[in-house]
Design an enzyme around this catalytic site. Structure first.
Site, PDB file in Angstrom:
ATOM      1  N   HIS A  49       0.646  -1.014   0.073  1.00  0.00           N
ATOM      2  CA  HIS A  49       0.121   0.200   0.002  1.00  0.00           C
ATOM      3  C   HIS A  49       0.449   1.245  -0.152  1.00  0.00           C
ATOM      4  CE1 HIS A  49       0.921   1.030   4.173  1.00  0.00           C
ATOM      5  NE2 HIS A  49       0.884  -0.396   4.532  1.00  0.00           N
ATOM      6  N   ASP A  50       0.323   2.334  -0.913  1.00  0.00           N
ATOM      7  CA  ASP A  50       0.854   3.554  -0.529  1.00  0.00           C
ATOM      8  C   ASP A  50       2.336   3.776  -1.211  1.00  0.00           C
ATOM      9  OD1 ASP A  50      -1.405   4.889   0.553  1.00  0.00           O
ATOM     10  OD2 ASP A  50      -0.867   3.435   2.151  1.00  0.00           O
ATOM     11  N   GLY A  64       5.068  -1.216   2.554  1.00  0.00           N
ATOM     12  CA  GLY A  64       4.230  -0.014   2.568  1.00  0.00           C
ATOM     13  C   GLY A  64       4.981   1.214   2.516  1.00  0.00           C
TER      14      GLY A  64
END
Length: 270
Positions: free
Chosen positions: A124-125, A142
């Protein structure tokens, strides 16, 4: 999609709200969820799963078994609406997973003209630039940032929040827990500076003078026994200004995790 496009894919599930451009090839047993957009000329291989929040560019090639835009593997995620963005002309090989973002950044981004080889995971991200190559089984935690033209060798693991600079080459099997500044090669255990990525720079039309200037900068950073502040002070005072010099200085000053160390051996254990 148009009705005739559905007829071409009797063994694929495509949500009626998905936005699929013309000339997209969708092979059997693909699943495409709602709130998905796919650009023209892209090919989706069999057994690919593309979930809510995916934005896939033009002329991409996604190989069988990949999963794009699954929810983050982050216990703080509460179902917020986020994206996973793939740029144009990017190839995603077998069983790659790209998770969508959280409220932290709202999106995970893989740039254009990238190659993600088999079994790569992008959490994520993450923000991955253009022309990046992640070799087989690279695992990206992440909120990692990887700048343009970086190459990460197979089986490497990248710690959360790490920043990898542009035009870098990271050896296979590396555990990357510190930031890797631009234009360098990095490897060994613990990961450390292994020289300037001169071959890669020449392939990308850097001049010999530019490469020598970069090498001079990193001599101050890694080979003169200086700490980062001392090295930057000497670099600014003694070396000519250039885009590369300024980029390296800014990278080091902005590093949140600290940059990798110089060559690590039995005589140098700092």
């Amino acid at each position: 999609m148009h009705e005739e496009d559905y007829m071409k894919q009797p063994l694929a599930y495509i949500h009626p709200e998905a936005k699929i451009a013309p000339n997209v090839v969708i092979e059997p047993f693909v699943t495409i969820d709602k709130n998905v957009e796919i650009g023209e000329g892209t090919r989706i291989g069999s057994n690919v799963t593309i979930l809510e929040g995916a934005r896939i560019g033009k002329n991409c090639n996604i190989f069988p078994g990949a999963v794009i835009s699954a929810i983050p593997q982050d216990l703080k995620f509460k179902g917020e609406e986020t994206l996973a963005i793939i740029g144009d002309n990017t190839t995603i090989r077998e069983f790659v997973t790209v998770n969508r973002g959280t409220k932290s950044k709202g999106q995970t981004v893989v740039g254009s003209n990238c190659l993600l080889m088999a079994y790569v995971h992008v959490a994520h991200d993450c923000i991955i630039g253009d022309h990046v190559i992640l070799v087989n089984n690279v695992q990206v935690a992440g909120e990692v940032k990887i700048d343009d033209w970086a190459i990460v060798g197979g089986m490497s693991a990248i710690h959360q929040f790490v920043h990898i600079g542009c035009h870098t080459m990271i050896a296979g099997g590396s555990l990357v827990s510190k930031d890797v500044p631009p234009y360098v090669k990095a490897g060994r255990e613990p990961i450390s500076y292994a020289g300037v990525n001169s071959i890669g720079l020449r392939r990308r039309s850097f001049t010999n003078e530019q490469i020598r200037d970069i090498q001079d900068i990193y001599r101050f950073m890694f080979q003169k026994g200086l700490n980062n502040s001392q090295a930057i002070e000497r670099i600014e005072a003694e070396l000519p200004a250039s885009n590369e010099r300024d980029e390296i200085i800014l990278f080091v000053k902005n590093s949140q995790r600290g940059i990798i160390k110089g060559y690590y051996n039995s005589e140098n254990k700092e």
